[in-house]
Design a protein around this motif. Sequence first.
Motif, mmCIF file in Angstrom:
data_model
loop_
_atom_site.group_PDB
_atom_site.id
_atom_site.type_symbol
_atom_site.label_atom_id
_atom_site.label_comp_id
_atom_site.label_asym_id
_atom_site.label_seq_id
_atom_site.Cartn_x
_atom_site.Cartn_y
_atom_site.Cartn_z
ATOM 1 N N SER A 162 0.841 -1.186 0.000
ATOM 2 C CA SER A 162 0.000 0.000 0.000
ATOM 3 C C SER A 162 0.884 1.246 0.000
ATOM 4 N N LEU A 163 0.370 2.330 -0.582
ATOM 5 C CA LEU A 163 1.108 3.595 -0.586
ATOM 6 C C LEU A 163 0.599 4.535 0.493
ATOM 7 N N ALA A 164 -0.070 3.954 1.512
ATOM 8 C CA ALA A 164 -0.602 4.772 2.607
ATOM 9 C C ALA A 164 0.504 5.485 3.371
ATOM 10 N N TRP A 168 -1.035 8.242 0.318
ATOM 11 C CA TRP A 168 -1.908 7.801 -0.775
ATOM 12 C C TRP A 168 -2.568 6.478 -0.379
ATOM 13 N N ASP A 169 -3.481 6.537 0.578
ATOM 14 C CA ASP A 169 -4.092 5.314 1.053
ATOM 15 C C ASP A 169 -5.060 4.700 0.053
ATOM 16 N N PHE A 170 -5.353 5.406 -1.030
ATOM 17 C CA PHE A 170 -6.244 4.892 -2.058
ATOM 18 C C PHE A 170 -5.488 4.147 -3.163
ATOM 19 N N LEU A 171 -4.161 4.077 -3.033
ATOM 20 C CA LEU A 171 -3.337 3.453 -4.052
ATOM 21 C C LEU A 171 -2.531 2.286 -3.487
ATOM 22 N N GLY A 172 -2.290 1.291 -4.341
ATOM 23 C CA GLY A 172 -1.426 0.171 -3.992
ATOM 24 C C GLY A 172 -0.732 -0.358 -5.237
ATOM 25 N N LEU A 214 -1.000 -1.199 -10.822
ATOM 26 C CA LEU A 214 -1.296 -0.075 -9.949
ATOM 27 C C LEU A 214 -2.771 -0.196 -9.588
ATOM 28 N N ARG A 215 -3.077 -0.307 -8.285
ATOM 29 C CA ARG A 215 -4.440 -0.579 -7.836
ATOM 30 C C ARG A 215 -5.033 0.641 -7.125
ATOM 31 N N PHE A 216 -6.305 0.914 -7.455
ATOM 32 C CA PHE A 216 -7.030 2.037 -6.893
ATOM 33 C C PHE A 216 -8.158 1.502 -6.024
ATOM 34 N N LYS A 217 -8.150 1.821 -4.728
ATOM 35 C CA LYS A 217 -9.216 1.387 -3.836
ATOM 36 C C LYS A 217 -10.458 2.239 -4.046
ATOM 37 N N LEU A 218 -11.630 1.597 -4.017
ATOM 38 C CA LEU A 218 -12.900 2.296 -4.181
ATOM 39 C C LEU A 218 -13.453 2.673 -2.812
#
Length: 262
Positions: A162-164, A168-172, A214-218
Amino acid sequence: MASFRPGTRESFTILGLLGAALLPAGAFGWTWDASYRHETENVGIGCKYGQGKEELQLDVSEKAGNGSLLLGLKGRVMDDSSAVNRVAAHVDYVWDVAANWHLSAGYQTMRYFRKPAGLNKQGNEIQGSVRWGNDLSVEGGVCYNFDEEDFGLYFSLAQSASLAAIGWDFLGVRSLLSVGYDHCARPGGVANFFQEIAPGERCGFFYYGWGGDLRFKLKSLPGDLFIGVRYAGNSAPKENWNNAVGHHRNMLWAAMGGTLRF
């Protein structure tokens, strides 16, 4: 007698009807995932088929004993109107052996539509694997397709993060490296494949691949979206049967999609 050969719409209709049979399981306490994926090339076990593909998958799972029972359906629709479509159903059991250690065994049955004459209409496969880890995981597995007399081994190393930590907690990000060996004695289920269709060509080959996402959390839904790249290659000659479309031993392509979890 006329034969029924489903196209894109019919294939998704079949998948939808099968998926409807799984949804009640979710209503009774099972958890389920629904995912969609698009890839600009269709590459499987180191083989390049030369067309893009759409995949839709439904899975349900439930804790059972010392592990989890998984049931799923998966449909593949090729972008090329003359290419083979597929619907597959699988059942798997994953044992939680120890902390971060998991064993799995499963069975998959496949049905092919819009296939060339002479190829099997179905496939049946068993598989097993052992996996260690969570965000960093190592996995090894084996599979066998009865209809194609296809034996395979694979090993993979995956890393998720995770990029928290940087706000950037919405990205991984996720990366997967894999290597394997495939020995298919009857491609497409054709018994005399290496005598009549591909005389003198190799049966077994090593393959390798890498994927990065690259993953985007909803925030409003329990799931994520991803965009990524894939790379695959193998040890067979460019002219070999598994590289017949485009004569590529190595290929780079794009992938994108998403998953909802309930």
